[in-house]
Design a protein around this motif. Structure first.
Motif, PDB file in Angstrom:
ATOM      1  N   ARG A   5       0.809  -1.037   0.302  1.00 55.44           N
ATOM      2  CA  ARG A   5       0.209  -0.125  -0.554  1.00 55.44           C
ATOM      3  C   ARG A   5       0.975   1.053  -0.092  1.00 55.44           C
ATOM      4  NH1 ARG A   5      -4.042   1.671   4.922  1.00 55.44           N
ATOM      5  NH2 ARG A   5      -2.069   0.751   6.488  1.00 55.44           N
ATOM      6  N   ILE A   6       0.447   2.384  -0.764  1.00 53.93           N
ATOM      7  CA  ILE A   6       1.358   3.582  -0.479  1.00 53.93           C
ATOM      8  C   ILE A   6       0.120   4.423  -0.391  1.00 53.93           C
ATOM      9  CG2 ILE A   6       2.100   5.275  -1.886  1.00 53.93           C
ATOM     10  CD1 ILE A   6       2.968   3.364  -3.799  1.00 53.93           C
ATOM     11  N   VAL A   7       0.249   5.019   1.295  1.00 56.31           N
ATOM     12  CA  VAL A   7      -0.747   6.194   1.670  1.00 56.31           C
ATOM     13  C   VAL A   7       0.556   7.868   1.508  1.00 56.31           C
ATOM     14  CG1 VAL A   7      -1.292   7.480   3.805  1.00 56.31           C
ATOM     15  CG2 VAL A   7      -1.412   4.558   2.957  1.00 56.31           C
ATOM     16  N   ALA A   8      -0.352   8.316   1.383  1.00 56.89           N
ATOM     17  CA  ALA A   8      -0.427  10.125   1.449  1.00 56.89           C
ATOM     18  C   ALA A   8      -0.642  10.553   2.365  1.00 56.89           C
ATOM     19  CB  ALA A   8      -1.147  10.734  -0.785  1.00 56.89           C
ATOM     20  N   ASN A   9       0.206  10.871   3.101  1.00 59.24           N
ATOM     21  CA  ASN A   9       0.499  11.608   4.106  1.00 59.24           C
ATOM     22  C   ASN A   9       0.746  13.342   3.640  1.00 59.24           C
ATOM     23  OD1 ASN A   9       0.376  10.306   6.068  1.00 59.24           O
ATOM     24  ND2 ASN A   9       2.157   9.218   4.973  1.00 59.24           N
ATOM     25  N   VAL A  10      -0.410  13.935   4.703  1.00 60.04           N
ATOM     26  CA  VAL A  10      -0.716  15.552   4.476  1.00 60.04           C
ATOM     27  C   VAL A  10      -0.994  16.725   5.445  1.00 60.04           C
ATOM     28  CG1 VAL A  10      -1.800  17.389   3.548  1.00 60.04           C
ATOM     29  CG2 VAL A  10      -1.910  15.465   2.146  1.00 60.04           C
ATOM     30  N   ALA A  11       0.774  16.941   5.885  1.00 59.90           N
ATOM     31  CA  ALA A  11       0.330  17.985   7.612  1.00 59.90           C
ATOM     32  C   ALA A  11      -0.460  18.614   7.936  1.00 59.90           C
ATOM     33  CB  ALA A  11       2.069  17.745   7.428  1.00 59.90           C
ATOM     34  N   THR A  12      -0.761  18.628   8.500  1.00 57.42           N
ATOM     35  CA  THR A  12      -1.989  19.930   9.193  1.00 57.42           C
ATOM     36  C   THR A  12      -1.902  19.560  10.390  1.00 57.42           C
ATOM     37  OG1 THR A  12      -4.081  20.595   8.797  1.00 57.42           O
ATOM     38  CG2 THR A  12      -4.046  18.647   8.296  1.00 57.42           C
ATOM     39  N   PRO A  13      -2.505  21.144  10.996  1.00 56.96           N
ATOM     40  CA  PRO A  13      -2.418  21.309  12.805  1.00 56.96           C
ATOM     41  C   PRO A  13      -4.587  21.377  11.898  1.00 56.96           C
ATOM     42  CG  PRO A  13      -2.957  23.239  11.783  1.00 56.96           C
ATOM     43  CD  PRO A  13      -1.603  22.252  10.444  1.00 56.96           C
ATOM     44  N   GLU A  14      -5.124  20.947  11.538  1.00 54.91           N
ATOM     45  CA  GLU A  14      -6.635  20.521  11.370  1.00 54.91           C
ATOM     46  C   GLU A  14      -6.949  19.921  11.215  1.00 54.91           C
ATOM     47  OE1 GLU A  14      -9.235  22.454  13.326  1.00 54.91           O
ATOM     48  OE2 GLU A  14      -7.640  23.363  13.922  1.00 54.91           O
ATOM     49  N   PRO A  15      -6.581  18.679  10.594  1.00 55.93           N
ATOM     50  CA  PRO A  15      -7.221  16.613  10.058  1.00 55.93           C
ATOM     51  C   PRO A  15      -8.691  16.569   9.821  1.00 55.93           C
ATOM     52  CG  PRO A  15      -5.682  16.448  12.208  1.00 55.93           C
ATOM     53  CD  PRO A  15      -5.925  17.461  11.947  1.00 55.93           C
ATOM     54  N   ASN A  16      -9.115  17.294  11.090  1.00 56.31           N
ATOM     55  CA  ASN A  16     -11.074  17.615  10.215  1.00 56.31           C
ATOM     56  C   ASN A  16     -11.202  17.961   9.239  1.00 56.31           C
ATOM     57  OD1 ASN A  16     -11.385  15.804  12.490  1.00 56.31           O
ATOM     58  ND2 ASN A  16     -10.867  17.729  14.022  1.00 56.31           N
ATOM     59  N   ALA A  17     -10.296  19.215   8.904  1.00 53.75           N
ATOM     60  CA  ALA A  17     -10.688  20.454   7.476  1.00 53.75           C
ATOM     61  C   ALA A  17     -10.732  19.368   6.639  1.00 53.75           C
ATOM     62  CB  ALA A  17      -9.780  21.339   7.085  1.00 53.75           C
ATOM     63  N   THR A  39      -7.895   9.398   8.105  1.00 56.96           N
ATOM     64  CA  THR A  39      -7.232   8.513   6.636  1.00 56.96           C
ATOM     65  C   THR A  39      -8.285   8.674   6.340  1.00 56.96           C
ATOM     66  OG1 THR A  39      -4.941   7.269   7.818  1.00 56.96           O
ATOM     67  CG2 THR A  39      -6.144   6.772   5.726  1.00 56.96           C
ATOM     68  N   TYR A  40      -8.469   8.661   5.085  1.00 55.73           N
ATOM     69  CA  TYR A  40      -9.543   8.712   4.327  1.00 55.73           C
ATOM     70  C   TYR A  40      -9.816   7.588   3.155  1.00 55.73           C
ATOM     71  CZ  TYR A  40     -11.720  12.667   6.323  1.00 55.73           C
ATOM     72  OH  TYR A  40     -12.869  13.214   7.457  1.00 55.73           O
ATOM     73  N   GLY A  41     -10.182   7.344   2.120  1.00 51.06           N
ATOM     74  CA  GLY A  41      -9.912   6.504   1.592  1.00 51.06           C
ATOM     75  C   GLY A  41     -11.119   5.279   0.881  1.00 51.06           C
ATOM     76  N   SER A  42     -11.018   4.017  -0.458  1.00 48.81           N
ATOM     77  CA  SER A  42     -11.837   3.896  -0.645  1.00 48.81           C
ATOM     78  C   SER A  42     -11.484   1.816  -0.430  1.00 48.81           C
ATOM     79  CB  SER A  42     -11.537   3.882  -2.376  1.00 48.81           C
ATOM     80  OG  SER A  42     -12.119   3.126  -2.722  1.00 48.81           O
ATOM     81  N   ARG A  43     -12.547   1.175  -0.046  1.00 56.41           N
ATOM     82  CA  ARG A  43     -12.277  -0.477  -0.053  1.00 56.41           C
ATOM     83  C   ARG A  43     -12.408  -1.058  -1.456  1.00 56.41           C
ATOM     84  NH1 ARG A  43     -12.189  -0.975   5.138  1.00 56.41           N
ATOM     85  NH2 ARG A  43     -13.523   0.385   5.926  1.00 56.41           N
ATOM     86  N   GLU A  44     -12.398   0.088  -2.531  1.00 57.24           N
ATOM     87  CA  GLU A  44     -12.163  -0.141  -4.267  1.00 57.24           C
ATOM     88  C   GLU A  44     -10.356  -1.053  -4.153  1.00 57.24           C
ATOM     89  OE1 GLU A  44     -12.500   0.967  -8.622  1.00 57.24           O
ATOM     90  OE2 GLU A  44     -14.008   2.088  -7.217  1.00 57.24           O
ATOM     91  N   LYS A  45     -10.379  -1.894  -4.551  1.00 54.52           N
ATOM     92  CA  LYS A  45      -8.349  -2.138  -4.543  1.00 54.52           C
ATOM     93  C   LYS A  45      -8.315  -1.123  -6.023  1.00 54.52           C
ATOM     94  CE  LYS A  45      -6.289  -6.596  -3.942  1.00 54.52           C
ATOM     95  NZ  LYS A  45      -5.675  -6.019  -2.319  1.00 54.52           N
ATOM     96  N   MET A  46      -7.008  -0.527  -5.576  1.00 50.56           N
ATOM     97  CA  MET A  46      -6.287   0.237  -6.784  1.00 50.56           C
ATOM     98  C   MET A  46      -4.754  -0.185  -6.920  1.00 50.56           C
ATOM     99  SD  MET A  46      -7.602   3.600  -5.071  1.00 50.56           S
ATOM    100  CE  MET A  46      -8.712   3.325  -3.822  1.00 50.56           C
ATOM    101  N   PRO A  47      -3.803  -0.108  -7.992  1.00 51.55           N
ATOM    102  CA  PRO A  47      -2.897   0.260  -7.864  1.00 51.55           C
ATOM    103  C   PRO A  47      -2.142   0.912  -6.783  1.00 51.55           C
ATOM    104  CG  PRO A  47      -3.514   0.777  -9.543  1.00 51.55           C
ATOM    105  CD  PRO A  47      -4.585  -0.041  -9.055  1.00 51.55           C
ATOM    106  N   ALA A  48      -0.952   0.217  -6.385  1.00 50.85           N
ATOM    107  CA  ALA A  48       0.214   1.029  -5.218  1.00 50.85           C
ATOM    108  C   ALA A  48       0.829   1.798  -6.731  1.00 50.85           C
ATOM    109  CB  ALA A  48       0.617   0.353  -4.725  1.00 50.85           C
TER     110      ALA A  48
END
Length: 132
Positions: A5-17, A39-48
């Motif tokens: 899996r590959i996860v994009a991480n976005v640094a923010t003081p307000e994750p709820n935004a 962490t937001y995502g989809s249960r759909e199978k996706m390529p890394a």
């Protein structure tokens, strides 16, 4: 070894935004909530995939994230209804995608795209039409 899996991480003081843009507009599911990280995502199978770019193609800046959708027109309509400015496009690119760019709540440039059938696009090719 294989990458699972590959996860994009976005640094923010307000994750709820993230909820309005990634959850409400794009329809991603909240998969994990640890308070300090959502962490937001989809249960759909996706390529890394990981892309490294000197520019975004057709003279556009390199986006921070690319999100492929199954209905670009619906995504565009939702962005406009939410009052989110379209920074590039919508356009059909010569390499076979229809796309537009927006900024997420954290200032990240997001490429929203749909792979297009070669002759099926209502968008003009090569970025000559930009609704800003």
């Amino acid at each position: 070894m294989r990458v699972k899996r590959i996860v994009a991480n976005v640094a923010t003081p307000e994750p709820n935004a993230a909820q309005r843009f990634y959850g409400d507009i794009l329809g991603l599911e909240l998969l994990m909530d640890q308070g300090f990280v959502l962490t937001y995502g989809s249960r759909e199978k996706m390529p890394a995939q990981v892309s490294f770019a000197s520019e975004g193609g057709s003279g556009a800046p390199a986006p921070d994230l690319s999100i492929e959708v199954d209905d670009l027109d619906a995504a565009l309509r939702k962005m406009r209804e939410a009052g989110i400015a379209i920074e590039y496009g919508p356009t059909a690119e010569p390499w076979g995608v229809k796309r537009f760019f927006v900024r997420d709540p954290f200032g990240k440039l997001v490429n929203i795209l749909e792979h297009a059938a070669p002759a099926a696009s209502a968008y003009q090719r090569g970025g000559s039409r930009h609704d800003r």
